[in-house]
Enzyme design. Structure first.
Site, PDB file in Angstrom:
ATOM      1  N   SER A 263      37.985  43.056  48.145  1.00 52.07           N
ATOM      2  CA  SER A 263      37.189  44.283  48.149  1.00 52.07           C
ATOM      3  C   SER A 263      35.714  43.972  47.951  1.00 52.07           C
ATOM      4  O   SER A 263      35.344  42.852  47.586  1.00 52.07           O
ATOM      5  CB  SER A 263      37.658  45.196  47.017  1.00 52.07           C
ATOM      6  OG  SER A 263      37.254  44.631  45.779  1.00 52.07           O
ATOM      7  N   LYS A 264      34.912  44.999  48.185  1.00 52.06           N
ATOM      8  CA  LYS A 264      33.475  44.843  47.969  1.00 52.06           C
ATOM      9  C   LYS A 264      33.193  44.437  46.526  1.00 52.06           C
ATOM     10  O   LYS A 264      32.319  43.645  46.248  1.00 52.06           O
ATOM     11  CB  LYS A 264      32.782  46.173  48.293  1.00 52.06           C
ATOM     12  CG  LYS A 264      31.326  46.208  47.871  1.00 52.06           C
ATOM     13  CD  LYS A 264      30.593  47.376  48.462  1.00 52.06           C
ATOM     14  CE  LYS A 264      29.395  47.803  47.635  1.00 52.06           C
ATOM     15  NZ  LYS A 264      28.584  46.746  47.044  1.00 52.06           N
ATOM     16  N   ARG A 265      33.995  44.986  45.617  1.00 51.21           N
ATOM     17  CA  ARG A 265      33.787  44.663  44.199  1.00 51.21           C
ATOM     18  C   ARG A 265      33.995  43.165  43.925  1.00 51.21           C
ATOM     19  O   ARG A 265      33.285  42.582  43.127  1.00 51.21           O
ATOM     20  CB  ARG A 265      34.698  45.512  43.311  1.00 51.21           C
ATOM     21  CG  ARG A 265      33.901  46.257  42.259  1.00 51.21           C
ATOM     22  CD  ARG A 265      34.739  47.230  41.465  1.00 51.21           C
ATOM     23  NE  ARG A 265      35.303  48.281  42.289  1.00 51.21           N
ATOM     24  CZ  ARG A 265      36.584  48.686  42.248  1.00 51.21           C
ATOM     25  NH1 ARG A 265      37.423  48.101  41.430  1.00 51.21           N
ATOM     26  NH2 ARG A 265      36.998  49.660  43.013  1.00 51.21           N
ATOM     27  N   ASP A 268      30.844  41.465  44.931  1.00 54.43           N
ATOM     28  CA  ASP A 268      29.766  41.660  43.944  1.00 54.43           C
ATOM     29  C   ASP A 268      30.014  40.786  42.719  1.00 54.43           C
ATOM     30  O   ASP A 268      29.107  40.157  42.178  1.00 54.43           O
ATOM     31  CB  ASP A 268      29.703  43.131  43.502  1.00 54.43           C
ATOM     32  CG  ASP A 268      29.319  44.045  44.661  1.00 54.43           C
ATOM     33  OD1 ASP A 268      28.799  43.528  45.665  1.00 54.43           O
ATOM     34  OD2 ASP A 268      29.570  45.262  44.567  1.00 54.43           O
TER      35      ASP A 268
END
Ligand code: GLU
Length: 513
Positions: A263-265, A268
């Site tokens: 995921s994008k998380r 990050d």
């Protein structure tokens, strides 16, 4: 075999996740390998999820990566239009066909009624599904009289058209990666196909488009496997089973730890992009970083993604796009999710850095030099890049890795001073200046004078002297072969740097012995 025609069919709901990029890539490789057609179709039937700019982003990202199309929303073609909202008018006749043939029915249930049903089921610790078990209790054309249905339609009441799964039917999807996958219709809900606002849902539009665009293979993410039995049934219901595309559902891209979808998380958290290009969300203003802006080469991203879920069955890891087109084989796609590996992504970029010529690397480095106000001879920059590219993964690392080729150090690493700059070092460094002044400024001559004659004759420690010289010239104990560096910098610059180090560092404290 009918002509290979594949499509990449993203929904413009935001930036394209690299999992989606991989889907596009696999479709592209398959199409090119078979001399087939590659189509870009935009699936924007769910207008509530439409995000402005997403379609352009998808096109720009795939163009950057070298994934090209033969037909599509951006280039047209004989099977267009290629944006589902532009095809809106053609879907109603297909919904009507299913209604007429008894494969679908009108449902008038209001959102509140559906919500009440859900609650009622929840209280009994069950999950409500609109299906062959429950449709008989709902407000639809199977339970209402024909007159009542007509009355509601005439009065403009909102409705949806739902697919009517036959009860207790085993539906088999033949998947090129997973083999036969069978599901029983009793477990499947009567999906909405069409709404009274004239819009089809994804399921209807997708099947109608794949059929009318003569798509031969559907290669898409694993998340669509649960929908595949409905899709197979739709082909059957329309009488199109003979020309139904073959399915291949690709494994998920997993978090680096291996549990769950990337995921994008995760990006990050672990500092890597999960999108091809930078993206700013038009609603929230939130920024997501992309591979391109992080300094990845498109070839590296393509190569890395190709091997996430597919393997060539050999040890080969580096592939050009043409080599991938030759080697790609759907039957070698893994059934299991592929773990994303940040270090491997960097490794690929490193490899492609080495494949770029010194001239190309220098051209990529030039903006960074400009930014630092460096005006340097072009051939010199090319030479520096040639020497140093093997030490970096990204162009953005080139300045930090090579700045001392362009500017003299102003500071000297204290730990290195303590370790290397022992008593008597200023005297040795003066001797180095003398050698530079008296010897021919050539690699061999300096090597002999410094290492063979001076260091050996005085029984000095080679590392100590050369590392101190490095400290004086670079400011820290990093860099290429010392005398190669001296030759690059030139006699005068080297002398200036050594003189400056002597005056700034001076003689060591008495405890640094
Ligand atoms: N629009 C779907 C998506 O965004 C396409 C699924 C399919 O390829 O059938 O993934």
């Amino acid at each position: 075999m009918a002509k290979v025609r594949v499509r990449f069919a993203p929904s413009p709901t935001g930036p394209l996740h690299i999992g989606g990029v991989r889907t596009a890539l696999y479709n592209y490789l398959f199409a090119r390998q078979h001399g087939g057609d590659m189509i870009l179709r935009i699936e924007d039937t769910d207008q509530t999820r439409f995000v402005p700019g997403a379609e352009d982003y998808i096109i720009e990202a795939l163009t950057w990566l070298g994934i090209t199309f033969d037909e599509g929303v951006h280039i047209g073609g004989a099977y267009g239009p290629y944006r589902q909202s532009d095809r809106k008018a053609m879907y109603k006749q297909y919904a009507d066909q299913l209604l007429r043939d008894g494969w679908a029915y009108y449902a008038f249930d209001k959102p509140e009624a559906l919500e009440a049903k859900r609650k009622e089921f929840e209280q009994q610790k069950k999950t409500f599904q609109y299906d062959c078990h429950t449709r008989g209790d709902m407000q639809n054309s199977l339970t209402l009289s024909a007159e009542e249905v007509q009355r509601r339609l005439d009065s403009g009441e909102h409705y949806v058209v739902r697919f009517k799964f036959p009860a207790d039917l085993d539906i088999t999807v033949h998947d090129l990666i997973r083999g036969d996958v069978t599901m029983n219709s009793n477990l499947l809900d009567d999906k909405v196909l069409f709404k009274s606002d004239g819009m089809p849902t994804y399921h209807l539009a997708n099947i109608v488009d794949d059929h009318t665009m003569e798509v031969s293979h559907v290669i898409r993410g694993e998340e669509w496997l649960p929908s595949a039995p409905l899709h197979v049934m739709l082909y059957r219901a329309f009488g199109w089973e003979d020309t139904m595309p073959q399915f291949a559902h690709l494994p998920l891209l997993l978090k680096p730890e291996g549990n769950g979808k990337l995921s994008k998380r995760d990006g990050d958290r672990l500092g890597f992009p999960v999108f091809p290009l930078d993206w700013i969300d038009p609603h929230s203003g939130e920024k997501s970083s992309g591979y391109r802006e992080r300094g990845y080469f498109p070839e590296a991203v393509v190569n890395m993604l190709a091997l996430l879920g597919w393997n060539p069955g050999t040890e080969q890891e580096l592939f050009t796009m043409d080599e991938l087109i030759k080697a790609f084989d759907i039957s070698r796609i893994s059934k299991n999710g592929a773990k994303f590996n940040v270090d491997k992504a960097k490794w690929f970029n490193h490899q492609y850095m080495q494949q770029h010529s010194d001239e190309e690397v220098a051209a990529m480095f030039q903006p960074s030099l400009d930014e630092h106000g460096i005006v340097a001879d072009h051939d010199y920059v090319v030479k520096v890049c040639g020497m140093m590219k093997e030490r970096i993964n990204f162009i953005s690392e080139m300045w930090d890795t090579t700045s001392y080729f362009f500017v003299a150090p102003t500071e000297y690493d204290p730990a290195a001073i303590k370790k290397r700059w022992k008593a008597g070092m200023t005297g040795h460094m003066r001797k180095v200046i003398e050698i530079l002044d008296t010897q021919p400024f050539e690699y061999e001559a300096l090597h002999k004078a410094l290492l063979d004659d001076y260091i050996a004759a005085n029984q000095l420690n080679t590392g100590q002297i050369m590392n101190s010289l490095r400290l004086a010239v670079v400011g820290k104990t990093v860099g290429p072969d010392m005398l190669t560096l001296v030759m690059m910098l030139g006699k005068e610059e080297t002398k200036r740097r050594v003189e400056r180090a002597i005056s700034v560092i001076g003689e060591p404290d008495s405890d640094n012995q």
